[in-house]
Structures are given as C-alpha cells and as structure tokens.
Design an enzyme around this catalytic site. Sequence first.
Site, mmCIF file in Angstrom:
data_model
loop_
_atom_site.group_PDB
_atom_site.id
_atom_site.type_symbol
_atom_site.label_atom_id
_atom_site.label_comp_id
_atom_site.label_asym_id
_atom_site.label_seq_id
_atom_site.Cartn_x
_atom_site.Cartn_y
_atom_site.Cartn_z
ATOM 1 N N LYS A 64 39.734 -60.861 -63.864
ATOM 2 C CA LYS A 64 38.986 -59.340 -64.054
ATOM 3 C C LYS A 64 37.489 -59.626 -63.263
ATOM 4 O O LYS A 64 37.710 -60.013 -61.607
ATOM 5 C CB LYS A 64 37.297 -60.246 -65.990
HETATM 6 P P1 NAD Z 1 33.352 -48.155 -72.819
HETATM 7 O O1 NAD Z 1 32.452 -48.679 -71.980
HETATM 8 O O2 NAD Z 1 34.267 -47.555 -73.194
HETATM 9 O O3 NAD Z 1 32.378 -48.424 -74.588
HETATM 10 C C1 NAD Z 1 31.536 -49.587 -75.053
HETATM 11 C C2 NAD Z 1 30.612 -48.785 -76.177
HETATM 12 O O4 NAD Z 1 29.796 -49.622 -76.272
HETATM 13 C C3 NAD Z 1 30.050 -47.931 -75.799
HETATM 14 O O5 NAD Z 1 30.498 -46.886 -76.766
HETATM 15 C C4 NAD Z 1 28.468 -48.358 -75.454
HETATM 16 O O6 NAD Z 1 28.035 -47.209 -76.174
HETATM 17 C C5 NAD Z 1 28.872 -49.018 -76.628
HETATM 18 N N1 NAD Z 1 27.432 -49.490 -76.449
HETATM 19 C C6 NAD Z 1 26.864 -50.393 -75.574
HETATM 20 N N2 NAD Z 1 25.934 -51.090 -76.579
HETATM 21 C C7 NAD Z 1 26.196 -51.933 -77.398
HETATM 22 C C8 NAD Z 1 25.070 -51.929 -78.448
HETATM 23 N N3 NAD Z 1 24.272 -52.750 -77.849
HETATM 24 N N4 NAD Z 1 25.214 -51.154 -79.515
HETATM 25 C C9 NAD Z 1 26.174 -50.480 -79.911
HETATM 26 N N5 NAD Z 1 27.195 -49.945 -79.321
HETATM 27 C C10 NAD Z 1 26.560 -50.588 -77.959
HETATM 28 O O7 NAD Z 1 34.231 -49.815 -73.190
HETATM 29 P P2 NAD Z 1 35.328 -50.518 -74.113
HETATM 30 O O8 NAD Z 1 36.746 -50.278 -73.112
HETATM 31 O O9 NAD Z 1 34.784 -49.859 -75.010
HETATM 32 O O10 NAD Z 1 35.212 -51.511 -74.405
HETATM 33 C C11 NAD Z 1 34.294 -52.493 -74.851
HETATM 34 C C12 NAD Z 1 34.707 -53.952 -75.329
HETATM 35 O O11 NAD Z 1 35.647 -54.042 -76.214
HETATM 36 C C13 NAD Z 1 34.527 -54.296 -74.139
HETATM 37 O O12 NAD Z 1 33.743 -56.491 -74.432
HETATM 38 C C14 NAD Z 1 35.947 -55.028 -73.413
HETATM 39 O O13 NAD Z 1 35.593 -55.729 -72.316
HETATM 40 C C15 NAD Z 1 36.152 -54.709 -74.728
HETATM 41 N N6 NAD Z 1 38.031 -54.707 -74.167
HETATM 42 C C16 NAD Z 1 38.355 -53.509 -73.655
HETATM 43 C C17 NAD Z 1 39.617 -52.705 -73.748
HETATM 44 C C18 NAD Z 1 40.408 -51.559 -72.781
HETATM 45 O O14 NAD Z 1 41.260 -51.393 -73.460
HETATM 46 N N7 NAD Z 1 39.200 -51.261 -72.704
HETATM 47 C C19 NAD Z 1 40.527 -53.921 -73.787
HETATM 48 C C20 NAD Z 1 40.667 -55.258 -73.992
HETATM 49 C C21 NAD Z 1 39.384 -55.403 -74.806
#
Ligand code: NAD
Length: 425
Positions: free
Chosen positions: A118
């Site tokens: 990561k």
């Molecule tokens: P992103 O930055 O695209 O989106 C994050 C979202 O969470 C945004 O809409 C933001 O406004 C929201 N957010 C932040 N704080 C918040 C709160 N307190 N309450 C409600 N919403 C809140 O990120 P992402 O890529 O969608 O990642 C989200 C999660 O999924 C993370 O834990 C990441 O590690 C995990 N993840 C992502 C991927 C990927 O391919 N992008 C793959 C596996 C896991």
Amino acid sequence: MTVMVPSRTPALITPGRQALDSALHQLDQAAEHLRLDAGLRTMLATPRRSLTVSVPVRREDGHMDVVQGFRVQHNVSRGPAKGGLRFHPSTDIHEVTALAMWMTWKCALVGIPYGGAKGGVAVDPTELTQRELERVTRRYVNEILPMIGPEKDIPAPDVGTDEQTMAWIMDTYSVNTGYSVPGVVTGKPLTLGGSLGRTGSTSRGVQIAAMCALGRSPEGVTVAVQGFGKVGAPAAQYLSDAGCTVVAVSDATGAVYAPGGLDIADLRAWAAESGGVSGYRHADALDHAELFELDVDVLVPAALEGAITAENAPRIRARLIVEGANGPTTPEADEILAAGGTIVVPDILANAGGVIVSYLEWVQNMQAYSWSGGEVELKLRELMEGAYAEVRSLATARDLTLRQAAHVIGVGRVAEAHQMRGLYP
Ligand code: NAD
C-alpha cells in the site's frame, strides 16, 4: 517554506494505529487457529519493506510545502507486491501498513499471485490544483522509484487517487526507465493499457458478494451505502440495477435518505455537479450517524476505516454488512455484530473485485494483449463466487465468522508459501 508533519504526541492513538491494531488482532486469531509457530507469526506481522519519504511540492503561489509519503510492502512470498495509493490528510505509516497487510491476505484468499502493498501521501487532494496534484504524484513516485515496477510492486487507485494519478505514475516510471511500462500500475485509463471492466470492478465484486450472502432474490431488499466515491457510488448503482432498493447513501458532505428508494444515476449526476450528495432535493437529509441505524437489509460501508465501532454497532439493524471499504469494522464491533447475528462479509473478500481486475489488467499488459469486457467480467465473477463459497464452507465447518474464515484461508496460504520456500540463508 511550510513543513507539514504529523503530530509528535507519542501517546496519540491515530486512526491508522487503530487500523493496524485491528489487522494484527485478525492475524493473531487466524494464526492461533492455524497453530502457526511464534517465528512465522512474527514474520507475518512484520512488513517486508517500509519506506517513508518527504515530498516537497511547489504550490501555485510559488511557496513550497513538504508532505510525507509512504510505501509499504507487507509480504512478497507469493509474487510481486500489489496495492493502492491513498491521498488523504490523515494517512500515516500505521494505516498504510494495515492496508498492505490486508492486501496480502486478500490476494492469497482470491488466489491471485501477488503479495500485499500500500502507499499513501498525507495530502488533501481536494485542496490541491490539478497541477499541484501532478507534481505531488510525480515527486512521490520518484522518491519510491526503486521499490516499484511490474515485477516488484504495482500501485493502483485508492481513496483520493484515480486513473489520472495512475497515468502520471506510469509516465514518471516510464520516463525514468526509458520506455513505456504500462504494467507498473493498474487502474490506468484504457488508452494507456487499462482493462475493460476495471472501473467499477471493486463495486461489481461488492454486488456479487452481497448477492452470494443474501442467497435470495434482490427484490424488496433495502440497502444503505456509506461513502459515495469510486467504490460506494457504483456499488449503489449495481445493487440498484440488480433490483435492490437503495434507500440511503452518504459521503463526506452529508447523508440522504428516501424510503421509497433513490434514483442512483440521478444522485450521481447531482453529486458530480455539486461536489457531494448533500442538498439532493429528491431525498431527506440525514446525519452521518443515522445512516448506520436505519432498518435496512444490507449496509455497505464504503468510506474509511473504523466506521463501525463498539459505540454504534449495538444500534445497527442491518442483517447483512458487506464491507466495500478496508477495515471499516473494529474487532470490538465485530464481536457485538456476531453476537447479534449480523452477517459481515469482510473487506478482504467483499472488496477483492478491484484487485482481481487489477491482476487481469496486469496480465494483459504483460502479454501486450487485451480481453473483452465480457471476458473480464466472467473471470471476476468466477473468482469472487469461488472465494465466497470457500469462505462460507470453512466458516460453517469450523463455526467461524466469515472474517475469521477468510483470514484463516488467506493467512494459511501465505504461511504455506513461507514454509515451502524456506528461510534464506
Ligand atoms: P474515494 O476517495 O473514491 O471515495 C471515498 C468516499 O468516502 C467519498 O465519497 C467521501 O466523500 C466518502 N467519505 C469520507 N469520509 C466519510 C464519512 N465520514 N462518511 C461518509 N462518507 C465519507 O475512495 P474509494 O476508492 O471509493 O475507497 C473507499 C474505500 O474502499 C477505502 O476503504 C478503500 O481502501 C476501499 N477500496 C477501494 C478500492 C478501489 O479500487 N478504489 C478497492 C478496494 C477497496
């Protein structure tokens, strides 16, 4: 020059430290179940390589900031390290280590030949211009350059980064290498060797996992989704398209609720235009905390770690939690949920769709060949459903939660790889 460094208060338990404690607790439980010896446990609990770098960035007004960046390779016993890159102001070395460790178990669980990694940069991307973001990305990549490469460590998007970030990484790496190396990152734009089906693949996997766990028709199934970014928004869309009724979603700007169901496509258009879901006029406003307490069938946390804690877990009424985010549930909350009969499909299974299609993208890059969207989707479904069935069956046979079973399988495979390879020298 302003130097932005994390707080030096030694006693401070950061969210990152809490995430690492959760990851270590889960590893410990699995190691106990597998009766691993103390030496191997220590090896699995310790990252193989960790790098902290200072990233100087020239801001638009000419002054310079210095932000911290991290790259952690937790384990490489089963193949090159693989893991996302996060841009978030509160990221730290502990959080990045926890996320790298979860990647190791996730890749082993779904049977793809990667170890876990990561990366993180402690910046708020919403406060930077595109040009500043590009400079931060390129300088960070330059600082970690010796660690990454298509056969060593392959970054991908995570919170606060996207396919544009991946394009800059690919370009910076390629310029330094002297030729184009598309396989150094995944989640790239299609035009640079990205894969059909990569965008939305994590969310497609969340939907597949939710359907497996529901075990019934999605008609009449109500859903709430926390987080409306790259994972949450398409997950809400796919669940809605499949026939579920998505009644509530939230993002950093607020939460919205429509008991009869939200029009997700319309809400996505609103959020893209206005910068968030807050203020959407076809729904009621909700507090962030209230979303977790709704009487829904399925809750999808898809924001950050530590969203479900001992404090709010007793008030969760969803029968099924499908973890789109990494580490959204603390071990204390896990116990409360299990005691109350709530099924949790754990992160390392539920959100594995992203790394599965990243793997497929990398395989295509390494062969200079591309597959159709249909072929990618078919492989994704096969790996997700296979992993779910394996976890379910072990959980039933050994009376484990799905999280415990998933960790026993993932940790077990990595431990076996270590034992077969032996210890050098
Ligand atoms: P992103 O930055 O695209 O989106 C994050 C979202 O969470 C945004 O809409 C933001 O406004 C929201 N957010 C932040 N704080 C918040 C709160 N307190 N309450 C409600 N919403 C809140 O990120 P992402 O890529 O969608 O990642 C989200 C999660 O999924 C993370 O834990 C990441 O590690 C995990 N993840 C992502 C991927 C990927 O391919 N992008 C793959 C596996 C896991």
